[in-house]
Motif scaffolding. Structure first.
Motif, PDB file in Angstrom:
ATOM      1  N   GLU A  93       0.825  -1.208   0.000  1.00 34.92           N
ATOM      2  CA  GLU A  93       0.000   0.000   0.000  1.00 34.92           C
ATOM      3  C   GLU A  93       0.860   1.261   0.000  1.00 34.92           C
ATOM      4  O   GLU A  93       1.669   1.468   0.907  1.00 34.92           O
ATOM      5  CB  GLU A  93      -0.895   0.028   1.245  1.00 34.92           C
ATOM      6  N   THR A 107      -2.764   0.893  -4.139  1.00 34.78           N
ATOM      7  CA  THR A 107      -2.296  -0.452  -3.825  1.00 34.78           C
ATOM      8  C   THR A 107      -1.679  -1.069  -5.070  1.00 34.78           C
ATOM      9  O   THR A 107      -2.274  -1.040  -6.146  1.00 34.78           O
ATOM     10  CB  THR A 107      -3.453  -1.345  -3.322  1.00 34.78           C
ATOM     11  N   THR A 125      -3.870  -8.261  -4.345  1.00 33.58           N
ATOM     12  CA  THR A 125      -4.873  -7.270  -3.978  1.00 33.58           C
ATOM     13  C   THR A 125      -6.090  -7.404  -4.875  1.00 33.58           C
ATOM     14  O   THR A 125      -5.969  -7.840  -6.028  1.00 33.58           O
ATOM     15  CB  THR A 125      -4.328  -5.839  -4.063  1.00 33.58           C
TER      16      THR A 125
END
Length: 256
Positions: A93, A107, A125
Motif C-alpha cells: 500500500e 495499492t 490485492t
C-alpha cells in the motif's frame, strides 16, 4: 514546492544508527514532500520464493516502527509504501503521511515473478485504484515500481488532473529500462516523475541499484541519487506542468 527523493539502504531499521544518520541529514534540508523507496523498512522478503507468514509479520512490524520514525521527521508530507494484510497474502500500500495522519493513496497491482523478486507469491490485492490524491497541495498519482512500465496509467493520471507521479522502487543495478519508462510516463502525462530506489544487498539477494531519479514534465532527467548524494531535492514548477499538459502528446485522445 520542494520535493526530496532518496536511495535508502536494504534492511533499514527504525532507530538504528543508519536511521539516525538519515534523519539527521533530512533535518538539514527544507522539504515540502519526501518520497521514499518502495517498502523502505526491514529486509526485502520477496527475495525468497515461498511465502512465509512469520517473515510477513516481521516486515509488518518493521514498517510499523518505520511509520513512527517517519512521523518524527520534521517534513510536512511523506509518501512511502508499506505491507498490510489482505486475505492470506500481503498487499503493498502506498500512503501519504501529513500531520501525523496516514492516508491511503494506491495499492500495487503488478507483481514480478523471478529470482530476487518473487512478489507474486507474497503480495496480492483486489484493488483496482489508479486515482490521484492531493498531497501538500499537489495532485499526486502513484505507480509502484513495475507499474511504471504501463503507460496507460500515467496517461490516466494526467486525465484525472495529476501534477506529480511518484514511482517508489526496489530495483536492481540496471536502470535503463526504468529511466526510459519514467521518462515516457512524464512525456505522456506532462507530470513530474520522481522515483526513489532501494540500495544494497540482503543475505538472500538481490542487489538493489539505487539511482533514484526525477524527470521533468518533458521527460528530461533532472536529478539522480548516488552513494555520495543519497538525497536529491527538486523544485516543482506546476505552471510548467499545466503548459506541457496542453501540448503534444498529452492532448491527444483515442478515437475508436
Amino acid at each position: 514546492m520542494r520535493v526530496g527523493f532518496v536511495e535508502w539502504p536494504e534492511n533499514l531499521i527504525a532507530d538504528s544508527e543508519q536511521w539516525v544518520q538519515l534523519a539527521d541529514d533530512l533535518s538539514k534540508v527544507k522539504l515540502d514532500i519526501l518520497v521514499t523507496n518502495e517498502l523502505p523498512f526491514g529486509p526485502w522478503i520477496a527475495s525468497v520464493p515461498d511465502f512465509d507468514p512469520e517473515a510477513a509479520e516481521f516486515s509488518l512490524a518493521c514498517h510499523r516502527a518505520g511509520l513512527e520514525a517517519l512521523k518524527g521527521l520534521n517534513i510536512p508530507a511523506i509518501i512511502s509504501s508499506r505491507p498490510v494484510w489482505e486475505g492470506q497474502r500481503l498487499a503493498n500500500e502506498a500512503f501519504s503521511l501529513e500531520g501525523g495522519r496516514v492516508k491511503h493513496l494506491h495499492t500495487k497491482q503488478y507483481f514480478p515473478a523471478e529470482p530476487g523478486w518473487h512478489e507474486s507469491n507474497w503480495y496480492a490485492t483486489q484493488s483496482r485504484d489508479f486515482e490521484p490524491a492531493v498531497v501538500a497541495g499537489v495532485s499526486v498519482g502513484v505507480l509502484l515500481c513495475t507499474e511504471v512500465m504501463f503507460n496507460e496509467h500515467a496517461r490516466h493520471y494526467r486525465k484525472q488532473g495529476a501534477e506529480l507521479i511518484v514511482v517508489p522502487r526496489a530495483t536492481g543495478i540496471p536502470v535503463h529500462d526504468f529511466l526510459t519508462a519514467g521518462a515516457m510516463a512524464a512525456i505522456v502525462s506532462g507530470c513530474y516523475v520522481v522515483s526513489p530506489n532501494r540500495v544494497g544487498e540482503g543475505p538472500n539477494g538481490p542487489t538493489f541499484g539505487g539511482k533514484g531519479f526525477a524527470c521533468g514534465p518533458n521527460g528530461e532527467l533532472i536529478g539522480m541519487t548516488s552513494p555520495e548524494n543519497p538525497l536529491v531535492v527538486i523544485d516543482l514548477d506546476i505552471a510548467s506542468v499545466k503548459e506541457h499538459q496542453k501540448g503534444y502528446p498529452c492532448y491527444v485522445t483515442e478515437r475508436i
